[in-house]
Write a protein that holds these residues in place. Structure first.
Motif, PDB file in Angstrom:
ATOM      1  N   GLU A 178       0.838  -1.191   0.000  1.00 29.23           N
ATOM      2  CA  GLU A 178       0.000   0.000   0.000  1.00 29.23           C
ATOM      3  C   GLU A 178       0.875   1.242   0.000  1.00 29.23           C
ATOM      4  O   GLU A 178       2.060   1.171   0.312  1.00 29.23           O
ATOM      5  CB  GLU A 178      -0.938  -0.003   1.208  1.00 29.23           C
ATOM      6  N   ASN A 179       0.260   2.348  -0.376  1.00 29.33           N
ATOM      7  CA  ASN A 179       0.980   3.617  -0.296  1.00 29.33           C
ATOM      8  C   ASN A 179       1.333   3.881   1.162  1.00 29.33           C
ATOM      9  O   ASN A 179       0.485   3.735   2.042  1.00 29.33           O
ATOM     10  CB  ASN A 179       0.111   4.756  -0.817  1.00 29.33           C
ATOM     11  N   ALA A 180       2.574   4.258   1.388  1.00 25.07           N
ATOM     12  CA  ALA A 180       2.974   4.639   2.742  1.00 25.07           C
ATOM     13  C   ALA A 180       2.236   5.923   3.105  1.00 25.07           C
ATOM     14  O   ALA A 180       2.089   6.823   2.281  1.00 25.07           O
ATOM     15  CB  ALA A 180       4.480   4.842   2.815  1.00 25.07           C
ATOM     16  N   ARG A 181       1.761   5.981   4.339  1.00 30.70           N
ATOM     17  CA  ARG A 181       0.973   7.113   4.806  1.00 30.70           C
ATOM     18  C   ARG A 181       1.707   7.825   5.939  1.00 30.70           C
ATOM     19  O   ARG A 181       2.588   7.234   6.581  1.00 30.70           O
ATOM     20  CB  ARG A 181      -0.390   6.616   5.282  1.00 30.70           C
ATOM     21  N   PRO A 182       1.347   9.060   6.214  1.00 31.19           N
ATOM     22  CA  PRO A 182       2.009   9.782   7.303  1.00 31.19           C
ATOM     23  C   PRO A 182       2.005   9.009   8.622  1.00 31.19           C
ATOM     24  O   PRO A 182       2.983   9.040   9.365  1.00 31.19           O
ATOM     25  CB  PRO A 182       1.219  11.092   7.403  1.00 31.19           C
ATOM     26  N   ARG A 206       3.296  12.969   3.602  1.00 33.29           N
ATOM     27  CA  ARG A 206       2.123  13.784   3.274  1.00 33.29           C
ATOM     28  C   ARG A 206       2.306  14.442   1.898  1.00 33.29           C
ATOM     29  O   ARG A 206       1.353  14.552   1.128  1.00 33.29           O
ATOM     30  CB  ARG A 206       1.905  14.836   4.368  1.00 33.29           C
ATOM     31  N   SER A 207       3.524  14.861   1.594  1.00 35.01           N
ATOM     32  CA  SER A 207       3.792  15.525   0.310  1.00 35.01           C
ATOM     33  C   SER A 207       3.635  14.569  -0.871  1.00 35.01           C
ATOM     34  O   SER A 207       3.465  15.007  -2.001  1.00 35.01           O
ATOM     35  CB  SER A 207       5.196  16.126   0.299  1.00 35.01           C
ATOM     36  N   MET A 208       3.689  13.282  -0.602  1.00 35.95           N
ATOM     37  CA  MET A 208       3.597  12.293  -1.682  1.00 35.95           C
ATOM     38  C   MET A 208       2.166  11.847  -1.969  1.00 35.95           C
ATOM     39  O   MET A 208       1.933  11.160  -2.963  1.00 35.95           O
ATOM     40  CB  MET A 208       4.462  11.087  -1.355  1.00 35.95           C
ATOM     41  N   ILE A 209       1.219  12.229  -1.125  1.00 33.20           N
ATOM     42  CA  ILE A 209      -0.165  11.807  -1.334  1.00 33.20           C
ATOM     43  C   ILE A 209      -0.662  12.377  -2.661  1.00 33.20           C
ATOM     44  O   ILE A 209      -0.631  13.579  -2.887  1.00 33.20           O
ATOM     45  CB  ILE A 209      -1.067  12.260  -0.164  1.00 33.20           C
ATOM     46  N   ASP A 210      -1.058  11.481  -3.554  1.00 31.93           N
ATOM     47  CA  ASP A 210      -1.594  11.845  -4.874  1.00 31.93           C
ATOM     48  C   ASP A 210      -0.645  12.697  -5.709  1.00 31.93           C
ATOM     49  O   ASP A 210      -1.078  13.462  -6.569  1.00 31.93           O
ATOM     50  CB  ASP A 210      -2.944  12.566  -4.735  1.00 31.93           C
ATOM     51  N   VAL A 220       6.321   8.476  -5.101  1.00 33.64           N
ATOM     52  CA  VAL A 220       5.481   7.643  -4.253  1.00 33.64           C
ATOM     53  C   VAL A 220       6.387   6.761  -3.406  1.00 33.64           C
ATOM     54  O   VAL A 220       7.528   6.478  -3.784  1.00 33.64           O
ATOM     55  CB  VAL A 220       4.518   6.774  -5.102  1.00 33.64           C
ATOM     56  N   MET A 221       5.873   6.357  -2.247  1.00 35.98           N
ATOM     57  CA  MET A 221       6.541   5.344  -1.442  1.00 35.98           C
ATOM     58  C   MET A 221       5.514   4.262  -1.149  1.00 35.98           C
ATOM     59  O   MET A 221       4.397   4.555  -0.740  1.00 35.98           O
ATOM     60  CB  MET A 221       7.084   5.901  -0.131  1.00 35.98           C
ATOM     61  N   TYR A 222       5.927   3.027  -1.395  1.00 40.47           N
ATOM     62  CA  TYR A 222       5.081   1.881  -1.095  1.00 40.47           C
ATOM     63  C   TYR A 222       5.671   1.129   0.082  1.00 40.47           C
ATOM     64  O   TYR A 222       6.891   1.023   0.217  1.00 40.47           O
ATOM     65  CB  TYR A 222       4.994   0.925  -2.294  1.00 40.47           C
ATOM     66  N   ALA A 223       4.778   0.589   0.909  1.00 38.33           N
ATOM     67  CA  ALA A 223       5.190  -0.258   2.022  1.00 38.33           C
ATOM     68  C   ALA A 223       4.562  -1.627   1.834  1.00 38.33           C
ATOM     69  O   ALA A 223       3.354  -1.742   1.629  1.00 38.33           O
ATOM     70  CB  ALA A 223       4.738   0.354   3.349  1.00 38.33           C
ATOM     71  N   ALA A 224       5.393  -2.661   1.869  1.00 38.62           N
ATOM     72  CA  ALA A 224       4.898  -4.036   1.876  1.00 38.62           C
ATOM     73  C   ALA A 224       4.752  -4.433   3.334  1.00 38.62           C
ATOM     74  O   ALA A 224       5.694  -4.294   4.120  1.00 38.62           O
ATOM     75  CB  ALA A 224       5.876  -4.956   1.160  1.00 38.62           C
ATOM     76  N   VAL A 235       9.712   5.908  -5.686  1.00 36.88           N
ATOM     77  CA  VAL A 235      10.035   6.564  -6.954  1.00 36.88           C
ATOM     78  C   VAL A 235      10.126   8.047  -6.655  1.00 36.88           C
ATOM     79  O   VAL A 235       9.254   8.597  -5.980  1.00 36.88           O
ATOM     80  CB  VAL A 235       8.922   6.359  -8.012  1.00 36.88           C
ATOM     81  N   ASN A 236      11.162   8.702  -7.161  1.00 41.27           N
ATOM     82  CA  ASN A 236      11.295  10.152  -7.017  1.00 41.27           C
ATOM     83  C   ASN A 236      11.668  10.749  -8.362  1.00 41.27           C
ATOM     84  O   ASN A 236      12.777  10.536  -8.865  1.00 41.27           O
ATOM     85  CB  ASN A 236      12.362  10.507  -5.973  1.00 41.27           C
ATOM     86  N   ARG A 237      10.716  11.520  -8.919  1.00 44.09           N
ATOM     87  CA  ARG A 237      10.950  12.169 -10.213  1.00 44.09           C
ATOM     88  C   ARG A 237      12.005  13.253 -10.053  1.00 44.09           C
ATOM     89  O   ARG A 237      12.041  13.979  -9.063  1.00 44.09           O
ATOM     90  CB  ARG A 237       9.654  12.796 -10.718  1.00 44.09           C
ATOM     91  N   LYS A 238      12.858  13.358 -11.058  1.00 44.49           N
ATOM     92  CA  LYS A 238      13.859  14.415 -11.075  1.00 44.49           C
ATOM     93  C   LYS A 238      13.191  15.718 -11.512  1.00 44.49           C
ATOM     94  O   LYS A 238      12.056  15.730 -11.960  1.00 44.49           O
ATOM     95  CB  LYS A 238      15.009  14.013 -11.988  1.00 44.49           C
ATOM     96  N   LYS A 239      13.896  16.804 -11.367  1.00 42.92           N
ATOM     97  CA  LYS A 239      13.322  18.138 -11.605  1.00 42.92           C
ATOM     98  C   LYS A 239      13.653  18.687 -12.996  1.00 42.92           C
ATOM     99  O   LYS A 239      14.587  18.256 -13.650  1.00 42.92           O
ATOM    100  CB  LYS A 239      13.847  19.127 -10.557  1.00 42.92           C
TER     101      LYS A 239
END
Length: 171
Positions: A7-11, A50-54, A59-63, A75-79
């Motif tokens: 799932e998406n990691a949450r705050p 929180r900054s990654m929500i939607d 995104v960060m996923y946690a198994a 995943v972190n997009r470059k600028k």
């Protein structure tokens, strides 16, 4: 692995993620940290999550297995002019090795990238980490170079391979 979920990691996962990083840092020398984890507060991790929500930027996923984190991937997009590219990271607890967690996390990362217009995924992996390299090659990542003395663990240096997956090649 039986019954793990991704799932998406949450705050509210922040404290558990920081604890996970300490555990995983103690289980392997393949990461950029050891048992100390990363030097941030729970509040800072909450803000980051929180900054990654939607966000299409990352995104960060946690198994999780029975509510306990056994793997993390991000995943972190470059600028700016590099925004078609993103870096990824994957880690899995030793207790979950060889049970499909890494594969499931990679599938989620690639799906996120495709759904958000990311064209190229990039990663660094310790050159002697055959298990991880095998996982990345299974998803068609290609080694494009080696960075010498990338990590230094207990006075010994280790090279890292730079690997790339051009998603546009597999449309």
């Amino acid at each position: 692995m039986d019954n793990f979920i991704i799932e998406n990691a949450r705050p509210e996962d922040a404290a558990a993620i920081l604890e996970y990083l300490k555990i995983i840092g103690g289980e392997t020398d393949n990461l950029n940290m050891g048992v100390e984890g990363i030097p941030i507060t729970v509040e800072a991790e909450e803000t980051f999550l929180r900054s990654m929500i939607d966000s299409p930027e990352g995104v960060m996923y946690a198994a999780k297995l029975d509510g306990t984190i056994v793997g993390i991937a991000n995943v972190n997009r470059k600028k700016r002019r590099m925004s078609h590219r993103a870096s990824i990271g994957v880690s899995v607890r030793r207790c979950a090795w060889h049970r499909g967690v890494g594969t499931a996390l990679m599938e989620k990362l690639i799906a996120f990238a495709r759904n958000n217009g990311i064209e190229q995924l990039e990663l660094e992996v310790r050159s002697d980490n055959e298990r991880a390299i095998h996982l990345y090659e299974k998803f068609c990542f290609q080694k494009i170079g080696t960075i010498p003395a990338f990590l230094k663990v207990n006075g010994e240096t280790f090279d890292c391979d730079y690997m790339v997956l051009r998603l546009s090649d597999f449309a």
